[in-house]
Motif scaffolding. Structure first.
Motif, PDB file in Angstrom:
ATOM      1  N   VAL A   2     -11.517   6.421  12.623  1.00  0.00           N
ATOM      2  CA  VAL A   2     -10.351   5.554  12.754  1.00  0.00           C
ATOM      3  C   VAL A   2     -10.206   4.712  11.491  1.00  0.00           C
ATOM      4  O   VAL A   2     -11.190   4.168  10.977  1.00  0.00           O
ATOM      5  N   ARG A   3      -8.975   4.608  11.005  1.00  0.00           N
ATOM      6  CA  ARG A   3      -8.706   3.693   9.909  1.00  0.00           C
ATOM      7  C   ARG A   3      -7.961   2.491  10.455  1.00  0.00           C
ATOM      8  O   ARG A   3      -6.830   2.626  10.930  1.00  0.00           O
ATOM      9  N   PRO A   4      -8.576   1.318  10.408  1.00  0.00           N
ATOM     10  CA  PRO A   4      -7.875   0.112  10.867  1.00  0.00           C
ATOM     11  C   PRO A   4      -6.794  -0.255   9.856  1.00  0.00           C
ATOM     12  O   PRO A   4      -6.736   0.304   8.758  1.00  0.00           O
TER      13      PRO A   4
ATOM     14  N   ALA B 103      -3.296   7.972  -3.558  1.00  0.00           N
ATOM     15  CA  ALA B 103      -1.928   7.454  -3.608  1.00  0.00           C
ATOM     16  C   ALA B 103      -1.908   6.031  -4.154  1.00  0.00           C
ATOM     17  O   ALA B 103      -1.120   5.692  -5.046  1.00  0.00           O
ATOM     18  N   ASP B 104      -2.758   5.176  -3.617  1.00  0.00           N
ATOM     19  CA  ASP B 104      -2.792   3.800  -4.102  1.00  0.00           C
ATOM     20  C   ASP B 104      -3.376   3.734  -5.516  1.00  0.00           C
ATOM     21  O   ASP B 104      -2.928   2.935  -6.339  1.00  0.00           O
ATOM     22  N   LEU B 105      -4.344   4.575  -5.761  1.00  0.00           N
ATOM     23  CA  LEU B 105      -4.936   4.590  -7.100  1.00  0.00           C
ATOM     24  C   LEU B 105      -3.867   4.931  -8.139  1.00  0.00           C
ATOM     25  O   LEU B 105      -3.752   4.274  -9.190  1.00  0.00           O
TER      26      LEU B 105
ATOM     27  N   GLY C 242       0.833  -1.203   0.000  1.00  0.00           N
ATOM     28  CA  GLY C 242       0.000   0.000   0.000  1.00  0.00           C
ATOM     29  C   GLY C 242       0.867   1.251   0.000  1.00  0.00           C
ATOM     30  O   GLY C 242       1.963   1.263   0.546  1.00  0.00           O
ATOM     31  N   VAL C 243       0.325   2.323  -0.599  1.00  0.00           N
ATOM     32  CA  VAL C 243       1.110   3.540  -0.767  1.00  0.00           C
ATOM     33  C   VAL C 243       0.650   4.629   0.197  1.00  0.00           C
ATOM     34  O   VAL C 243      -0.542   4.936   0.269  1.00  0.00           O
ATOM     35  N   ALA C 244       1.592   5.188   0.929  1.00  0.00           N
ATOM     36  CA  ALA C 244       1.310   6.384   1.740  1.00  0.00           C
ATOM     37  C   ALA C 244       2.413   7.376   1.449  1.00  0.00           C
ATOM     38  O   ALA C 244       3.585   7.002   1.373  1.00  0.00           O
TER      39      ALA C 244
ATOM     40  N   THR D 152      -4.216   4.002  11.513  1.00  0.00           N
ATOM     41  CA  THR D 152      -3.361   2.899  11.976  1.00  0.00           C
ATOM     42  C   THR D 152      -2.868   2.059  10.801  1.00  0.00           C
ATOM     43  O   THR D 152      -2.058   1.166  11.003  1.00  0.00           O
ATOM     44  N   GLU D 153      -3.352   2.360   9.596  1.00  0.00           N
ATOM     45  CA  GLU D 153      -2.924   1.547   8.452  1.00  0.00           C
ATOM     46  C   GLU D 153      -1.486   1.857   8.036  1.00  0.00           C
ATOM     47  O   GLU D 153      -0.698   0.947   7.820  1.00  0.00           O
ATOM     48  N   HIS D 154      -1.192   3.116   7.894  1.00  0.00           N
ATOM     49  CA  HIS D 154       0.145   3.507   7.445  1.00  0.00           C
ATOM     50  C   HIS D 154       0.928   4.175   8.575  1.00  0.00           C
ATOM     51  O   HIS D 154       1.660   5.142   8.352  1.00  0.00           O
ATOM     52  N   SER D 155       0.750   3.687   9.775  1.00  0.00           N
ATOM     53  CA  SER D 155       1.471   4.237  10.924  1.00  0.00           C
ATOM     54  C   SER D 155       1.707   3.102  11.913  1.00  0.00           C
ATOM     55  O   SER D 155       1.273   1.981  11.685  1.00  0.00           O
TER      56      SER D 155
ATOM     57  N   VAL E  30     -15.867   3.248   3.158  1.00  0.00           N
ATOM     58  CA  VAL E  30     -14.931   2.309   2.548  1.00  0.00           C
ATOM     59  C   VAL E  30     -14.055   3.043   1.545  1.00  0.00           C
ATOM     60  O   VAL E  30     -14.460   4.033   0.942  1.00  0.00           O
ATOM     61  N   GLN E  31     -12.860   2.514   1.430  1.00  0.00           N
ATOM     62  CA  GLN E  31     -11.844   3.172   0.626  1.00  0.00           C
ATOM     63  C   GLN E  31     -11.686   2.419  -0.696  1.00  0.00           C
ATOM     64  O   GLN E  31     -11.397   1.223  -0.701  1.00  0.00           O
ATOM     65  N   VAL E  32     -11.874   3.145  -1.773  1.00  0.00           N
ATOM     66  CA  VAL E  32     -11.724   2.581  -3.103  1.00  0.00           C
ATOM     67  C   VAL E  32     -10.406   3.115  -3.630  1.00  0.00           C
ATOM     68  O   VAL E  32     -10.230   4.330  -3.736  1.00  0.00           O
ATOM     69  N   GLU E  33      -9.453   2.214  -3.908  1.00  0.00           N
ATOM     70  CA  GLU E  33      -8.127   2.754  -4.201  1.00  0.00           C
ATOM     71  C   GLU E  33      -7.334   1.997  -5.253  1.00  0.00           C
ATOM     72  O   GLU E  33      -6.108   2.078  -5.267  1.00  0.00           O
ATOM     73  N   THR E  34      -8.055   1.301  -6.121  1.00  0.00           N
ATOM     74  CA  THR E  34      -7.388   0.733  -7.292  1.00  0.00           C
ATOM     75  C   THR E  34      -8.293   0.964  -8.504  1.00  0.00           C
ATOM     76  O   THR E  34      -9.497   1.215  -8.353  1.00  0.00           O
TER      77      THR E  34
HETATM   78 MG   LIG Z   1      -4.255   2.978   0.647  1.00  0.00          MG
END
Ligand SMILES: [Mg+2]
Ligand SMILES: [Mg+2]
Ligand SMILES: [Mg+2]
Ligand SMILES: [Mg+2]
Ligand SMILES: [Mg+2]
Ligand SMILES: [Mg+2]
Lengths: 238, 238, 238, 238, 238, 238
Positions: free
Chosen positions: E72-74, E176-178, D120-122, E46-49, E148-152
């Motif tokens: 909160v982002r798990p 970023a992920d997209l 995943g990208v951050a 909490t995903e990218h940290s 929900v996060q759509v990222e591709t």
């Molecule tokens: Mg992402």
């Protein structure tokens, strides 16, 4: 954002009884859990615990949304410690082992900004909600509640002088230390100690201040209430 | 639950050599790991480290089930700090930088309850196993072991007076500070310093107290043992 | 140093009732304080709390010297989580949400070393007292106590099959989730739920395993005891 | 600020022996202390310890200025865990319990950005020095070093296939689990296990990858070196 | 005590723009400081940290008294993690990397109590204010906000299906992920990516849900607002 | 390993302007994030914050690899606190509330080893890189930078005497406290206060020392620079 008022200080002024609990276990989850229990106040104790500065701050944060007031007991009548606790947003302090009017005056000075005292000034702290509270520096003193702890036979003799110090908002009697100083270590329920406690409460009350104590003895608590005690802690979290 | 006895204090009284290690890294996993290594004692150092109060308590907890004794060095000869460490359950203290009999007496007073001292009283702490140890207040002093650190040329001259203070259970010589005070900073193995250390150990022993030291120099340790040293730390955890 | 025996497992085998408390607040001081209260066991819950891995370890350390047994509930029936908790020295586990015999067998496998299971091997951990326990790898399994939690209507139907899985040491009924799965969310005291709980306890007992539950309802606790429950938690720390 | 190069990866490519130590005790002071000891690498282990994510990050910070490389072992071959460790700035990973080429490929995918993988990208993380490293996203993969752990008899049979997975930078043999899987739990020094370890090292080397292992047995370490091992951990911090 | 309403969810329903900030640095003081800055929402990532569970809880506590909403982002679309965060009192979640309607439905299930979902039930948690909120179990779902996060590129094609999943309260586009999935790693501002983002926002909006994004590009933010974005994060704390 | 030089001290000697930021939020991730922002120095404040000793150490670790210098402000001019911060590796100190030359001399003594001062000696600390820096004890003083804070009207009158104390490396003017002491609490931008600040800067400069201040007022900062200020903090992290 407005300056948080101190409902505990107001209650003491109005002589509205405040039932509290001693909190010697650190941690914000624990503190929030206790805050939900319905006590009027809880005393975050750093004197007889290992609770440290960051933990006190996190506990103040956790308790903030609840209708419970968090008072803090520093390790000692120490201006540096008080300065940091004040900046962390504590508004009520219980100062251990105050023996004389001079020591009480020292504590008052530590919690008030110049010219009323010597509290150090920082613009952006939790106390001032990071600078959002207008005129924090000039208004903060009014919501600080300073309670001093009288806990030796000698200190008891100075109650009237201590009570006469402007800025002392209440006097607390510490039965455990008092018992030890009277020759009954570990026996705060000894009749002589109880008599001294009750006499102290009466004299504090007569001197125009609210009196407080911590006791797990229901009988003593009842007699203390009859003698005029206002802020009483009735349990310990450990 | 009964009052934990202090086997280290008993060993010192019996002059049974106690080999220890300096612990300046905080953390309960680290402490338990060290506790499993077979040392007679480990010194949790807060003077020359950033180990803080909650961490000391967690380290005392971790070491508790092991046949190793955890002593604590406070940052200074400070009654407030000692009060908190005592309540956290520490029973043995190494007091830094004691220069005179008066300073030693101050430390003794801080670790003893009235009327023998001025230790503050709290009923429900880890020290009293949350109130479960009967008569804790009257029995605690007996299991406290107070060691003072003599670490300047001037302090060495006062060894006999310091040793004569009732309640001092042992005297420790700090070679690093002693070296600096003698004009050999960073060189605790200088012959003059070693001579002073060994002379100090002999005089402490002659004065009727167990002597101790920390050194990583095997030769000095051997000579110190010959001179009578009883509690010696032979390694550092960093 | 010898392998710590698991008195709780022995008590369950002997069907000696074990009264416990739920511990969802993290912290070693809190844990030690609870450990001094006289419960037979305490359940360190990480499933419905934010208690994390280092905190569990510090709580296990704090409880170690007390005659109380600390069981741990992982967040899920997860072999990686169990591996780490095992290495931290936990010996008793309560596995949430086990629905089938296959899931129970998965949990058994996770807590046992090959060839009996798939627990990963590390030589030097708190579990093996840093390598001091002789033959830890071959002896550890015997002192592990694995309890699985049955907490849906569907899982209840599988009690006999789950009980038949070798290595399952007890079955716990979770009334809160069961109530929700039966259509009574938030009402674990509904008569239908209570009946299901009691029926479950009887069937677990008949299947040859000790049954357990958590309830703050004294009446239900009494009926559960009559139905054969062995390990019961009667309070929660928050 | 430029992308930190990975000297450990370069050394492995050059087959320059790298001597390391296992670090299962959390804490940044401990980590910095170890970093000063002269090891080529240290392995921050979260698989068989309670070391958690924030602690790993603080340990990476503490080690950063030293000429020692900090590798991290996650609890499992888990893409979410790897994503977080990557963002925290870890560059070298030891993946436990890789049994097949497919599992190795999964690990490779987790540590590489699209289109080479699925990391995943951050934009703003410690890994990219908070966005200061130009083109971090396109250059990061080149400095990631991925080591997989082969630790069962079955996995050994797949060494050549695992080694053929593009992006696997080295293969590590875990003697403790291997011993258990071969029927010698707790006995990694059994001759059969040692033979398997040495044979594995030879085959990894023959397959064109650097081989590694952890052992406290000097004799085995010597024979492993003779067999071609490149990255060896020779001690454990507990 | 009453169930805390979710003002952020209400604002999203009313399509009232919500300006937020990304919070990847842990700590309750930091969180409270940010909460005082006037943002409508802050995203505890909490995903990218390395922000962990206890820290999230302390941050939720710190933010509670402020007119700012903490989402909160798990680390992943993980029911166990969500269960614990829900019990800690989080009410709004941003689920990373949702690719399909099935995955979205899985997330919905994880945050709702039976029979609407599979969230585990605990009676006494911070979420239920330690049991003080009446009927928490039956009322909690209504105040949970699931984003929900759509990222591709692939996920973008599924927007309408994802939006049709009952219980999804908004869709967030992760540039970023997209960008990486579209072949422009590290370049979320590439025109193709921006077009995809804006097209996604329009389709989410057309599908009847509020759309959101994080961008530090003022121009893109403006165009996104024109396209209908409702919840936008405009800064990152690191 | 060589003694870390103090580039900030060198810059002050060369009168090279040093732009800094106040850091009152604890945490090593926060500190590293700030360290990447390009400031010449950052001030880790423990006087008006709850940042504690272990946190300061972790922040020093995090900042170490960056071309930014971390100064520390202790809670008070306290030799015990300074001893611990020095051992943690801090090299630059800002001492609050120095009123007289005698107090300044006390601070100097606390940060220097005998015979130049009274700093306690420990051989193995982070400061000496765990003993790896040769001759640390004799060389450490040279890289310590001691700044004292003048923050009352009375202290201003003593600037020349304070500046004459050997070992004082710079004088900082604290506008917030100065304002309070001059009767303008909460108004550090009052013209009288600004005049006093600027006059102080000129006198410090004339006395041969670099002057510093913290202000968020760009106009004052510009005038201060014109008056000769060298080390200026221009922002606060909260
Ligand atoms: Mg992402
Ligand atoms: Mg007292
Ligand atoms: Mg010393
Ligand atoms: Mg459940
Ligand atoms: Mg393994
Ligand atoms: Mg000041």
């Amino acid at each position: 954002m407005d300056l948080p008022l101190n409902p505990f200080k107001a209650a003491l002024r109005a002589r509205t009884p405040q039932i509290g609990i001693w909190c010697a276990i650190g941690g914000s989850v624990h503190a929030e859990s206790l805050a939900s229990c319905g006590f009027d106040w809880l005393l975050i104790d750093t004197e007889h615990s290992t609770v440290d500065m960051p933990t006190v701050q996190s506990m103040l944060q956790a308790v903030a949304p609840y209708p419970t007031h968090a008072a803090v007991r520093p390790g000692w009548n120490d201006a540096v410690e008080l300065k940091r606790l004040l900046d962390a947003g504590a508004q009520t302090f219980l100062i251990p082992y105050v023996q004389t009017a001079a020591e009480a005056a020292q504590a008052v000075s530590a919690v008030r900004y110049p010219p009323n005292g010597t509290r150090g000034v920082a613009g952006i702290t939790r106390a001032s909600r990071f600078g959002l509270i207008p005129d924090y520096t000039s208004r903060a003193d009014a919501e600080i509640c300073l309670l001093v702890q009288v806990e030796t036979a000698q200190a008891l003799t100075n109650i009237e002088e201590i009570a006469a110090v402007p800025g002392v908002d209440g006097i607390f009697i510490g039965p455990a230390d008092l018992a030890a100083s009277m020759g009954y270590p570990g026996n705060p329920d000894h009749p002589d100690v109880q008599d001294a406690v009750l006499d102290g409460i009466r004299r504090i009350t007569a001197a125009g201040l609210p009196a407080g104590l911590l006791s797990l003895n229901p009988d003593l608590l009842e007699r203390a209430a009859a003698a005029g005690s206002v802020f009483t802690a009735v349990d310990v979290d450990q």
